[in-house]
Design a protein around this motif. Structure first.
Motif, short mmCIF file in Angstrom:
data_model
loop_
_atom_site.label_atom_id
_atom_site.label_comp_id
_atom_site.label_asym_id
_atom_site.label_seq_id
_atom_site.Cartn_x
_atom_site.Cartn_y
_atom_site.Cartn_z
N GLN A 91 112.99 -10.75 -31.67
CA GLN A 91 111.85 -11.58 -32.07
C GLN A 91 111.72 -11.61 -33.59
O GLN A 91 112.04 -10.64 -34.27
N HIS A 92 111.25 -12.73 -34.09
CA HIS A 92 110.85 -12.83 -35.49
C HIS A 92 109.59 -13.66 -35.54
O HIS A 92 108.97 -13.93 -34.49
N ASP B 110 95.31 -5.47 -22.87
CA ASP B 110 95.58 -6.78 -23.46
C ASP B 110 96.59 -7.47 -22.55
O ASP B 110 97.78 -7.12 -22.57
N PRO B 111 96.16 -8.42 -21.73
CA PRO B 111 97.06 -8.99 -20.71
C PRO B 111 98.04 -10.00 -21.31
O PRO B 111 97.90 -11.21 -21.17
N VAL B 112 99.06 -9.47 -21.99
CA VAL B 112 100.03 -10.32 -22.69
C VAL B 112 100.86 -11.10 -21.67
O VAL B 112 101.54 -10.52 -20.84
N MET B 113 100.79 -12.41 -21.77
CA MET B 113 101.50 -13.26 -20.82
C MET B 113 102.40 -14.29 -21.48
O MET B 113 103.47 -14.61 -20.98
N ILE B 114 101.93 -14.83 -22.62
CA ILE B 114 102.66 -15.88 -23.32
C ILE B 114 102.63 -15.57 -24.80
O ILE B 114 101.56 -15.30 -25.36
N ALA B 115 103.78 -15.61 -25.46
CA ALA B 115 103.82 -15.38 -26.90
C ALA B 115 103.22 -16.56 -27.63
O ALA B 115 103.10 -17.67 -27.10
N VAL C 86 110.49 -15.75 -29.89
CA VAL C 86 111.19 -14.71 -29.13
C VAL C 86 112.50 -15.30 -28.65
O VAL C 86 112.53 -16.36 -28.01
N THR C 87 113.61 -14.61 -28.94
CA THR C 87 114.92 -15.14 -28.55
C THR C 87 115.52 -14.42 -27.35
O THR C 87 116.41 -14.95 -26.70
#
Length: 269
Positions: free
Chosen positions: A48-49, A109-114, A53-54
């Motif tokens: 990631q940068h 923190d419900p991380v789902m989408i960058a 996200v790659t």
């Protein structure tokens, strides 16, 4: 150092950001800025940068469990922050490890989408998140798209945000900090709603015209740090939103694009 002078520790269980602006890296910087000793268990690796996200790699769940065990075996953990937990298996592993300890202050923190739009949660993980981690967490910190995925309905207005807070608390969260930065026609100010058993409070800050990376991770870890230092939940959330606003004001652009990362140490309380 005397044993009674050891600093409180906070544990982040989340994804690693190779670009340094979000995830584990942002969490550890936030803990350090608050004077809290930071621990980490890496639940996902991202290539990631600041522009996106790659690639994503999820380590074996047995190794994740070993990291969590190692932290609890040696440190006085006052709070745990949960971030990117990409699969149902990872969520089950984390829930099982935390259930075995009990009584931990948990910020989810419900991380789902960058921010870039990359999907960070497998399809089978959403139900596991609702069932295994959301019930009983001390603070849930979704943005509006994440809250919409959790609830299954749109949140187009401030009034709907109030309804969403009530619905998320009914799913088992002790308190909810619903971030309003994505609100359509939100105007010149960003309104975040904090809801617990005593009611709903609004935290307002001027809207900044910046494209920033890592704000959600930083906010959740700032809440965890302040809980580790002994603040009550509402005060921890209020001060954490102020901290993120200051960190955005001092943000900088380390990459080739226009995306900013936060100034975690310049904003230190």
């Amino acid at each position: 150092m005397k044993s009674d002078s050891r600093p409180p520790s906070a544990l982040t269980i989340a994804g690693s950001d190779s670009g340094g602006g979000a995830g584990i890296q942002a969490d550890l910087k936030t803990f350090a800025a608050h004077g809290v000793h930071g621990l980490s268990a890496i639940a996902a690796l991202t290539a990631q940068h600041t522009r996106g996200v790659t690639a994503v790699e999820v380590p074996p769940t047995a190794f994740l469990a070993a990291q969590i065990d190692a932290c609890f075996e040696d440190f006085r953990i006052e709070a745990v922050k949960l971030g990117m937990l990409a699969t149902a298996g990872v969520i089950e592993t984390v829930a099982g490890a935390l259930d075995a300890r009990g009584g931990t202050r948990l910020v989810l923190d419900p991380v789902m989408i960058a921010t870039s739009g990359a999907k960070l949660l497998a399809d089978d993980a959403l139900a596991a998140l609702r069932q295994r981690l959301l019930p009983g967490c001390q603070v849930l910190t979704p943005n509006l798209p994440e809250a919409e995925l959790l609830l299954g309905w749109r949140i187009p207005s401030l009034e709907a945000m109030h309804d969403a807070c009530a619905a998320l608390r009914a799913m088992g969260a002790e308190a909810v900090l619903l971030k309003g930065g994505h609100l359509e026609d939100g105007g010149a100010r960003v309104v975040d709603l904090f809801a617990d058993a005593s009611g709903v409070r609004a935290f307002e800050h001027p809207r900044l015209d910046v494209d920033a990376h890592g704000t959600g991770c930083t906010l959740a870890s700032a809440i965890a740090a302040r809980l580790a230092l002994g603040l009550e939940t509402g005060e921890a959330c209020a001060r954490a939103t102020d901290y993120v606003h200051r960190a955005l004001l001092g943000g900088y652009r380390p990459g080739r694009g226009d995306v900013m990362v936060l100034d975690h140490f310049g904003a230190a309380p």
